[in-house]
Design a protein around this motif. Sequence first.
Motif, PDB file in Angstrom:
ATOM      1  N   VAL A 154       0.830  -1.205   0.000  1.00  0.00           N
ATOM      2  CA  VAL A 154       0.000   0.000   0.000  1.00  0.00           C
ATOM      3  C   VAL A 154       0.862   1.252   0.000  1.00  0.00           C
ATOM      4  O   VAL A 154       0.567   2.238  -0.690  1.00  0.00           O
ATOM      5  CB  VAL A 154      -0.964  -0.007   1.204  1.00  0.00           C
ATOM      6  CG1 VAL A 154      -1.618   1.354   1.397  1.00  0.00           C
ATOM      7  CG2 VAL A 154      -2.039  -1.077   1.022  1.00  0.00           C
ATOM      8  N   GLN A 155       1.947   1.238   0.772  1.00  0.00           N
ATOM      9  CA  GLN A 155       2.858   2.384   0.754  1.00  0.00           C
ATOM     10  C   GLN A 155       3.423   2.598  -0.646  1.00  0.00           C
ATOM     11  O   GLN A 155       3.496   3.738  -1.122  1.00  0.00           O
ATOM     12  CB  GLN A 155       3.993   2.158   1.750  1.00  0.00           C
ATOM     13  CG  GLN A 155       3.578   2.149   3.204  1.00  0.00           C
ATOM     14  CD  GLN A 155       4.719   1.738   4.114  1.00  0.00           C
ATOM     15  OE1 GLN A 155       5.894   1.909   3.799  1.00  0.00           O
ATOM     16  NE2 GLN A 155       4.383   1.175   5.265  1.00  0.00           N
ATOM     17  N   LEU A 156       3.805   1.510  -1.306  1.00  0.00           N
ATOM     18  CA  LEU A 156       4.365   1.630  -2.647  1.00  0.00           C
ATOM     19  C   LEU A 156       3.324   2.178  -3.615  1.00  0.00           C
ATOM     20  O   LEU A 156       3.623   3.053  -4.442  1.00  0.00           O
ATOM     21  CB  LEU A 156       4.899   0.279  -3.116  1.00  0.00           C
ATOM     22  CG  LEU A 156       5.976   0.302  -4.211  1.00  0.00           C
ATOM     23  CD1 LEU A 156       6.727  -1.014  -4.261  1.00  0.00           C
ATOM     24  CD2 LEU A 156       5.415   0.621  -5.582  1.00  0.00           C
ATOM     25  N   LEU A 157       2.094   1.700  -3.504  1.00  0.00           N
ATOM     26  CA  LEU A 157       1.013   2.225  -4.337  1.00  0.00           C
ATOM     27  C   LEU A 157       0.868   3.727  -4.150  1.00  0.00           C
ATOM     28  O   LEU A 157       0.743   4.484  -5.129  1.00  0.00           O
ATOM     29  CB  LEU A 157      -0.302   1.523  -3.994  1.00  0.00           C
ATOM     30  CG  LEU A 157      -1.587   2.132  -4.575  1.00  0.00           C
ATOM     31  CD1 LEU A 157      -1.550   2.163  -6.091  1.00  0.00           C
ATOM     32  CD2 LEU A 157      -2.813   1.373  -4.078  1.00  0.00           C
ATOM     33  N   ASN A 158       0.910   4.182  -2.915  1.00  0.00           N
ATOM     34  CA  ASN A 158       0.703   5.600  -2.663  1.00  0.00           C
ATOM     35  C   ASN A 158       1.906   6.455  -3.053  1.00  0.00           C
ATOM     36  O   ASN A 158       1.743   7.642  -3.360  1.00  0.00           O
ATOM     37  CB  ASN A 158       0.310   5.815  -1.202  1.00  0.00           C
ATOM     38  CG  ASN A 158      -1.102   5.333  -0.936  1.00  0.00           C
ATOM     39  OD1 ASN A 158      -2.024   5.640  -1.684  1.00  0.00           O
ATOM     40  ND2 ASN A 158      -1.286   4.565   0.118  1.00  0.00           N
ATOM     41  N   VAL A 159       3.099   5.869  -3.085  1.00  0.00           N
ATOM     42  CA  VAL A 159       4.241   6.582  -3.664  1.00  0.00           C
ATOM     43  C   VAL A 159       4.015   6.776  -5.164  1.00  0.00           C
ATOM     44  O   VAL A 159       4.292   7.852  -5.718  1.00  0.00           O
ATOM     45  CB  VAL A 159       5.556   5.829  -3.400  1.00  0.00           C
ATOM     46  CG1 VAL A 159       6.692   6.438  -4.226  1.00  0.00           C
ATOM     47  CG2 VAL A 159       5.920   5.894  -1.917  1.00  0.00           C
ATOM     48  N   LEU A 160       3.507   5.743  -5.836  1.00  0.00           N
ATOM     49  CA  LEU A 160       3.204   5.874  -7.267  1.00  0.00           C
ATOM     50  C   LEU A 160       2.128   6.937  -7.498  1.00  0.00           C
ATOM     51  O   LEU A 160       2.196   7.704  -8.472  1.00  0.00           O
ATOM     52  CB  LEU A 160       2.758   4.533  -7.840  1.00  0.00           C
ATOM     53  CG  LEU A 160       3.805   3.418  -7.867  1.00  0.00           C
ATOM     54  CD1 LEU A 160       3.224   2.152  -8.488  1.00  0.00           C
ATOM     55  CD2 LEU A 160       5.048   3.858  -8.619  1.00  0.00           C
ATOM     56  N   GLU A 161       1.132   6.977  -6.627  1.00  0.00           N
ATOM     57  CA  GLU A 161       0.094   8.015  -6.750  1.00  0.00           C
ATOM     58  C   GLU A 161       0.708   9.404  -6.564  1.00  0.00           C
ATOM     59  O   GLU A 161       0.394  10.335  -7.308  1.00  0.00           O
ATOM     60  CB  GLU A 161      -1.011   7.786  -5.719  1.00  0.00           C
ATOM     61  CG  GLU A 161      -1.879   6.564  -5.965  1.00  0.00           C
ATOM     62  CD  GLU A 161      -2.839   6.743  -7.149  1.00  0.00           C
ATOM     63  OE1 GLU A 161      -2.946   7.867  -7.669  1.00  0.00           O
ATOM     64  OE2 GLU A 161      -3.468   5.751  -7.538  1.00  0.00           O
ATOM     65  N   TRP A 162       1.594   9.533  -5.570  1.00  0.00           N
ATOM     66  CA  TRP A 162       2.238  10.833  -5.337  1.00  0.00           C
ATOM     67  C   TRP A 162       3.086  11.241  -6.542  1.00  0.00           C
ATOM     68  O   TRP A 162       3.030  12.387  -6.998  1.00  0.00           O
ATOM     69  CB  TRP A 162       3.115  10.751  -4.079  1.00  0.00           C
ATOM     70  CG  TRP A 162       3.938  11.988  -3.869  1.00  0.00           C
ATOM     71  CD1 TRP A 162       3.547  13.146  -3.269  1.00  0.00           C
ATOM     72  CD2 TRP A 162       5.290  12.190  -4.303  1.00  0.00           C
ATOM     73  NE1 TRP A 162       4.578  14.063  -3.298  1.00  0.00           N
ATOM     74  CE2 TRP A 162       5.650  13.497  -3.921  1.00  0.00           C
ATOM     75  CE3 TRP A 162       6.208  11.388  -4.966  1.00  0.00           C
ATOM     76  CZ2 TRP A 162       6.912  14.020  -4.195  1.00  0.00           C
ATOM     77  CZ3 TRP A 162       7.460  11.911  -5.239  1.00  0.00           C
ATOM     78  CH2 TRP A 162       7.809  13.214  -4.839  1.00  0.00           C
ATOM     79  N   ALA A 163       3.869  10.303  -7.070  1.00  0.00           N
ATOM     80  CA  ALA A 163       4.714  10.616  -8.218  1.00  0.00           C
ATOM     81  C   ALA A 163       3.877  11.001  -9.431  1.00  0.00           C
ATOM     82  O   ALA A 163       4.238  11.908 -10.190  1.00  0.00           O
ATOM     83  CB  ALA A 163       5.608   9.421  -8.550  1.00  0.00           C
ATOM     84  N   HIS A 164       2.753  10.312  -9.614  1.00  0.00           N
ATOM     85  CA  HIS A 164       1.851  10.617 -10.733  1.00  0.00           C
ATOM     86  C   HIS A 164       1.295  12.025 -10.617  1.00  0.00           C
ATOM     87  O   HIS A 164       1.059  12.695 -11.631  1.00  0.00           O
ATOM     88  CB  HIS A 164       0.709   9.602 -10.747  1.00  0.00           C
ATOM     89  CG  HIS A 164      -0.305   9.841 -11.831  1.00  0.00           C
ATOM     90  ND1 HIS A 164      -0.082   9.513 -13.148  1.00  0.00           N
ATOM     91  CD2 HIS A 164      -1.561  10.370 -11.790  1.00  0.00           C
ATOM     92  CE1 HIS A 164      -1.136   9.828 -13.875  1.00  0.00           C
ATOM     93  NE2 HIS A 164      -2.046  10.347 -13.075  1.00  0.00           N
TER      94      HIS A 164
END
Length: 363
Positions: free
Chosen positions: A23-33
């Motif tokens: 989930v943390q990794l998913l939200n890093v991808l969301e932040w980067a996007h």
Amino acid sequence: MSPRAGKNPGTTPHTLAFVESPVQLLNVLEWAHAQPAREGSGSGAELTLVVLSPNDPMTRGQLRRMAELARDEGHTVRWEEARGGTTAPFRTIGGLTPMLRQARRVVMGDPFSRYVQLLLTITRAGDLVVVDDGTATMEFVGQLARGERLVRWHRKGGRPGPRDLLFAPVSSSARRRLTPSEDRRVEVFSSMPIEESPEGVTITANTFAWTRARFGPPRVTKGADMVGTSLVETGVVDADRYLEAVGALARAHGAARYFAHRRESADKLHRLAVETGLEVVRPDLPLELIARRGPIGRTVLSFPSTVVHTLPLALSGTDVRVAVCDIDPRWLTDHASPRAQGFLSGVTGTARDVHRLAAVTPM
């Protein structure tokens, strides 16, 4: 995957991200996007993502799948066997120190993590970002605003153990690093409702735009699905009461599938399948991505957890209804934190775009 994989591993990153869960990794991808829209650039964040791998096999499997998605997005991934033996933390921290000292921005998914708190004492970055690690983000922001020590909500109220006391100076230092100053900017990127905003901290909404753009829309079925929780594993809810409640909720709403939380024990899941007749599904990705890919039930049933906040965002524009069932105080264990009932009620009460169900009464 090699222990330290990725492209251009020797390049000093402008942004260094640390994750310990899918989930943390998913939200890093969301932040980067979200970076191009906020920074006026078409290239997004220049990101090196460091996975501080846990030992749990299911979590590791989901992290490997998420790491593949991160590479597909053009990010560098560095996989660290951070818990692979007694010397692993020393090797990991030693190997990351040069990158930490040169990174301009550090993104982290769990400010309560002792690993992350230790890394924060090394970095000189003037830009710190905290992305969601589920509902714990709500508690972190509140504690930061009140100047309290950083303690996970299900442990709050208990006496600090010897390891807590030994680590207290590092935790205090991390909390100071996460407090904005003239030369340090702090951002919280979250889909959670933030009621107490610390002075100087920038709160940015996570709308799950990357997830919606990358997956779906899903095929929606007529039935109902259930979402599992690790409240039993964390010692908050009694196992017998939980299984009775799952069975009653499944019968009441005609649920057929139970999407297991990655931390749920195999013994509990086996018992759940036998006693309730539900099909237990162990997802290979975070539930937000599983639901967005589909198929998914028209109704998704959940107890108070992160997904009551994230699924409505990930499934925006679909006909899926998310329904959350309250936790009956009688389900709590004798050693549950005094904070538990209030926190869980707050998770439910602050959820947007969900249908609230009363606590079920087992037959």
